[in-house]
Design a protein around this motif. Structure first.
Motif, PDB file in Angstrom:
ATOM      1  N   SER A  59      -7.457   8.301  -9.368  1.00 32.49           N
ATOM      2  CA  SER A  59      -7.305   7.306 -10.416  1.00 32.49           C
ATOM      3  C   SER A  59      -8.381   6.236 -10.295  1.00 32.49           C
ATOM      4  O   SER A  59      -9.249   6.296  -9.426  1.00 32.49           O
ATOM      5  N   PHE A  60      -8.280   5.233 -11.179  1.00 33.13           N
ATOM      6  CA  PHE A  60      -9.323   4.235 -11.352  1.00 33.13           C
ATOM      7  C   PHE A  60      -8.744   2.830 -11.164  1.00 33.13           C
ATOM      8  O   PHE A  60      -7.573   2.584 -11.440  1.00 33.13           O
ATOM      9  N   GLY A  61      -9.596   1.893 -10.735  1.00 35.10           N
ATOM     10  CA  GLY A  61      -9.135   0.508 -10.625  1.00 35.10           C
ATOM     11  C   GLY A  61     -10.201  -0.389 -10.047  1.00 35.10           C
ATOM     12  O   GLY A  61     -11.264   0.063  -9.605  1.00 35.10           O
ATOM     13  N   GLY A  62      -9.904  -1.678 -10.042  1.00 35.79           N
ATOM     14  CA  GLY A  62     -10.804  -2.671  -9.481  1.00 35.79           C
ATOM     15  C   GLY A  62     -10.564  -2.893  -8.000  1.00 35.79           C
ATOM     16  O   GLY A  62      -9.701  -2.258  -7.382  1.00 35.79           O
ATOM     17  N   ALA A  63     -11.298  -3.832  -7.446  1.00 36.94           N
ATOM     18  CA  ALA A  63     -11.263  -4.066  -6.002  1.00 36.94           C
ATOM     19  C   ALA A  63      -9.969  -4.710  -5.533  1.00 36.94           C
ATOM     20  O   ALA A  63      -9.689  -4.735  -4.327  1.00 36.94           O
ATOM     21  N   HIS A  64      -9.161  -5.231  -6.450  1.00 35.78           N
ATOM     22  CA  HIS A  64      -7.880  -5.858  -6.092  1.00 35.78           C
ATOM     23  C   HIS A  64      -6.716  -5.149  -6.784  1.00 35.78           C
ATOM     24  O   HIS A  64      -5.667  -5.741  -7.006  1.00 35.78           O
ATOM     25  N   SER A  65      -6.894  -3.881  -7.093  1.00 36.64           N
ATOM     26  CA  SER A  65      -5.945  -3.142  -7.936  1.00 36.64           C
ATOM     27  C   SER A  65      -4.614  -2.876  -7.248  1.00 36.64           C
ATOM     28  O   SER A  65      -4.543  -2.197  -6.218  1.00 36.64           O
ATOM     29  N   PRO A  68     -18.647  -6.010   0.962  1.00 36.69           N
ATOM     30  CA  PRO A  68     -17.500  -5.943   1.886  1.00 36.69           C
ATOM     31  C   PRO A  68     -16.229  -5.503   1.155  1.00 36.69           C
ATOM     32  O   PRO A  68     -16.020  -5.861  -0.002  1.00 36.69           O
ATOM     33  N   LEU A  69     -15.405  -4.751   1.854  1.00 37.33           N
ATOM     34  CA  LEU A  69     -14.153  -4.309   1.251  1.00 37.33           C
ATOM     35  C   LEU A  69     -13.191  -5.481   1.107  1.00 37.33           C
ATOM     36  O   LEU A  69     -13.093  -6.332   1.983  1.00 37.33           O
ATOM     37  N   THR A  70     -12.483  -5.517  -0.008  1.00 34.31           N
ATOM     38  CA  THR A  70     -11.416  -6.491  -0.174  1.00 34.31           C
ATOM     39  C   THR A  70     -10.246  -6.083   0.712  1.00 34.31           C
ATOM     40  O   THR A  70     -10.154  -4.933   1.152  1.00 34.31           O
ATOM     41  N   PRO A  71      -9.309  -6.998   0.994  1.00 33.65           N
ATOM     42  CA  PRO A  71      -8.115  -6.600   1.760  1.00 33.65           C
ATOM     43  C   PRO A  71      -7.374  -5.442   1.112  1.00 33.65           C
ATOM     44  O   PRO A  71      -6.853  -4.560   1.814  1.00 33.65           O
ATOM     45  N   THR A  72      -7.330  -5.408  -0.214  1.00 35.26           N
ATOM     46  CA  THR A  72      -6.647  -4.328  -0.924  1.00 35.26           C
ATOM     47  C   THR A  72      -7.321  -2.985  -0.645  1.00 35.26           C
ATOM     48  O   THR A  72      -6.656  -1.992  -0.312  1.00 35.26           O
ATOM     49  N   LEU A  73      -8.634  -2.942  -0.778  1.00 35.02           N
ATOM     50  CA  LEU A  73      -9.361  -1.690  -0.543  1.00 35.02           C
ATOM     51  C   LEU A  73      -9.344  -1.293   0.924  1.00 35.02           C
ATOM     52  O   LEU A  73      -9.322  -0.096   1.246  1.00 35.02           O
ATOM     53  N   GLN A  74      -9.346  -2.282   1.822  1.00 44.10           N
ATOM     54  CA  GLN A  74      -9.256  -1.966   3.245  1.00 44.10           C
ATOM     55  C   GLN A  74      -7.930  -1.286   3.552  1.00 44.10           C
ATOM     56  O   GLN A  74      -7.875  -0.312   4.303  1.00 44.10           O
ATOM     57  N   ASP A  75      -6.841  -1.791   2.930  1.00 48.60           N
ATOM     58  CA  ASP A  75      -5.545  -1.130   3.085  1.00 48.60           C
ATOM     59  C   ASP A  75      -5.604   0.313   2.592  1.00 48.60           C
ATOM     60  O   ASP A  75      -5.088   1.229   3.242  1.00 48.60           O
ATOM     61  N   CYS A  76      -6.206   0.498   1.419  1.00 47.78           N
ATOM     62  CA  CYS A  76      -6.298   1.846   0.842  1.00 47.78           C
ATOM     63  C   CYS A  76      -7.040   2.792   1.771  1.00 47.78           C
ATOM     64  O   CYS A  76      -6.611   3.943   1.985  1.00 47.78           O
ATOM     65  N   GLN A  77      -8.127   2.309   2.331  1.00 44.74           N
ATOM     66  CA  GLN A  77      -8.911   3.129   3.256  1.00 44.74           C
ATOM     67  C   GLN A  77      -8.113   3.427   4.521  1.00 44.74           C
ATOM     68  O   GLN A  77      -8.123   4.559   5.026  1.00 44.74           O
ATOM     69  N   HIS A 131      -3.620   0.460  -4.776  1.00 38.42           N
ATOM     70  CA  HIS A 131      -2.917   0.185  -3.524  1.00 38.42           C
ATOM     71  C   HIS A 131      -1.644   1.024  -3.437  1.00 38.42           C
ATOM     72  O   HIS A 131      -1.356   1.653  -2.398  1.00 38.42           O
ATOM     73  N   ALA A 132      -0.881   1.060  -4.520  1.00 39.54           N
ATOM     74  CA  ALA A 132       0.342   1.855  -4.541  1.00 39.54           C
ATOM     75  C   ALA A 132       0.043   3.349  -4.461  1.00 39.54           C
ATOM     76  O   ALA A 132       0.731   4.097  -3.760  1.00 39.54           O
ATOM     77  N   LEU A 133      -0.992   3.786  -5.173  1.00 43.12           N
ATOM     78  CA  LEU A 133      -1.343   5.207  -5.173  1.00 43.12           C
ATOM     79  C   LEU A 133      -1.734   5.667  -3.773  1.00 43.12           C
ATOM     80  O   LEU A 133      -1.340   6.764  -3.340  1.00 43.12           O
ATOM     81  N   ALA A 134      -2.486   4.857  -3.055  1.00 46.22           N
ATOM     82  CA  ALA A 134      -2.890   5.230  -1.699  1.00 46.22           C
ATOM     83  C   ALA A 134      -1.674   5.417  -0.801  1.00 46.22           C
ATOM     84  O   ALA A 134      -1.605   6.374  -0.010  1.00 46.22           O
ATOM     85  N   TYR A 135      -0.701   4.520  -0.926  1.00 46.66           N
ATOM     86  CA  TYR A 135       0.508   4.621  -0.104  1.00 46.66           C
ATOM     87  C   TYR A 135       1.328   5.855  -0.489  1.00 46.66           C
ATOM     88  O   TYR A 135       1.784   6.612   0.385  1.00 46.66           O
ATOM     89  N   LEU A 147       1.455  -8.120  -6.198  1.00 40.17           N
ATOM     90  CA  LEU A 147       1.032  -9.359  -5.557  1.00 40.17           C
ATOM     91  C   LEU A 147      -0.327  -9.268  -4.873  1.00 40.17           C
ATOM     92  O   LEU A 147      -0.713 -10.168  -4.122  1.00 40.17           O
ATOM     93  N   GLN A 148      -1.077  -8.192  -5.127  1.00 41.11           N
ATOM     94  CA  GLN A 148      -2.411  -8.095  -4.533  1.00 41.11           C
ATOM     95  C   GLN A 148      -3.312  -9.245  -4.977  1.00 41.11           C
ATOM     96  O   GLN A 148      -4.208  -9.657  -4.243  1.00 41.11           O
ATOM     97  N   GLY A 149      -3.077  -9.771  -6.181  1.00 37.87           N
ATOM     98  CA  GLY A 149      -3.892 -10.874  -6.675  1.00 37.87           C
ATOM     99  C   GLY A 149      -3.800 -12.124  -5.831  1.00 37.87           C
ATOM    100  O   GLY A 149      -4.690 -12.980  -5.860  1.00 37.87           O
ATOM    101  N   ARG A 150      -2.735 -12.257  -5.040  1.00 38.82           N
ATOM    102  CA  ARG A 150      -2.599 -13.408  -4.155  1.00 38.82           C
ATOM    103  C   ARG A 150      -3.537 -13.323  -2.955  1.00 38.82           C
ATOM    104  O   ARG A 150      -3.718 -14.310  -2.233  1.00 38.82           O
ATOM    105  N   ARG A 151      -4.116 -12.153  -2.726  1.00 40.61           N
ATOM    106  CA  ARG A 151      -4.979 -11.958  -1.563  1.00 40.61           C
ATOM    107  C   ARG A 151      -6.450 -12.215  -1.877  1.00 40.61           C
ATOM    108  O   ARG A 151      -7.296 -12.148  -0.982  1.00 40.61           O
TER     109      ARG A 151
END
Length: 283
Positions: free
Chosen positions: A56-62, A90-99, A66-70, A273-277
């Motif tokens: 799927s597709f999304g931005g760096a804070h998507s 640099p990876l955002t916290p959201t993308l780091q979680d996904c990775q 994040h849900a799809l990766a989990y 709530l990824q936008g809070r990060r």
């Protein structure tokens, strides 16, 4: 608890005596909100005989990515996340979680990312990754399936309020209300400045028996725009134990505050709530 085995958390909304909040942000410790609900239909459509991955597709804070990766990790399915951005940043916290969850990040420049709705591009991706391709944000009829059960909780209220980006949750909810023949009005706060696109889509897709209204001037300047008023709103609700994000739920609550009445209403806190990060968000 599985991604879709969730219990409803309904509680009084701070500041409003006639209003409850459905706390989808509390249904799962890792992927709270409506995103796993929107993924349920796509996972049902996944066929291991023809698909080997989810994409799927999304931005760096998507929230969606994040849900799809989990979900993909929990089902032991490879996931490819096509991210609007550049690999050298640099990876955002959201993308780091996904990775960390095992998803593969594929970065696309602005021009390539703009092709995400093209059927030819989808066919190319399906073949290259042997993937079930999921629209951005989990949009579409398969995304609506997991949102229809929300109608069971909303049907006894005079109004149900929620924010929208793609409008998928609102459509799924409305179609569920139509089956219940509920008189609940669906009030949707548009988080996107879209020049009337969402209103035109809803006019064509909303069930005829369901009353709805769209507040399409509540985006405060556009998607993910953060204003001092929005920061103040988030701080006020934080003090009441209700965390909001600046992209969707804070705009929902701010719009509701300007419209609240004595009608019995349910506000759906869609999580996300990824936008809070985001580093620049500091209230």
């Amino acid at each position: 608890m599985g991604a879709w085995d969730w219990q409803p958390y309904v509680e009084p909304l701070p500041f409003f005596p006639y209003t409850d909040a459905l706390r989808l942000d509390k249904i799962h410790p890792e992927i709270s909100g409506n995103k796993p609900l929107k993924l349920a239909g796509f996972v049902q459509a996944f066929n291991p005989k023809t698909h080997r991955s989810l994409l799927s597709f999304g931005g760096a804070h998507s929230n969606h990515l994040h849900a799809l990766a989990y979900v993909a990790r929990s089902l032991n399915i490879p996931a490819f996340l096509l991210v609007r951005g550049y690999e050298h940043l640099p990876l955002t916290p959201t993308l780091q979680d996904c990775q960390n969850l095992g998803a593969k990040l594929v970065f696309l420049d602005k021009k390539t990312y703009a092709r995400r709705y093209e059927p030819e591009f989808w066919q190319e991706l399906e073949q290259r990754y042997q993937a079930l391709v999921i629209p951005e944000g989990g949009a579409g009829e398969l995304g609506e399936l997991g949102c229809k059960p929300l109608a069971h909780l909303a049907q006894h209220y005079e109004e149900v309020w929620l924010a929208c980006g793609s409008g998928t949750t609102a459509l799924g909810l409305a179609k569920g209300l139509a089956k219940y023949q509920a008189q609940t009005q669906v009030c949707v706060v548009n988080a996107v400045a879209d020049q009337g696109e969402r209103r035109r889509a809803f006019s064509a897709q909303m069930p005829k028996s369901v009353r709805w209204r769209l507040l399409d001037e509540a985006h405060l300047g556009g998607f993910a725009k953060i204003t001092p008023e929005l920061r103040d709103t988030i701080a006020r609700y934080d003090a009441q134990g209700l965390p909001l994000d600046p992209v969707y739920t804070a705009k929902l609550c701010l719009a509701y505050e300007s419209q609240a009445s004595t009608r019995k209403a349910l506000l759906i806190h869609t999580g996300g709530l990824q936008g809070r990060r985001v580093g620049s968000f500091n209230h």
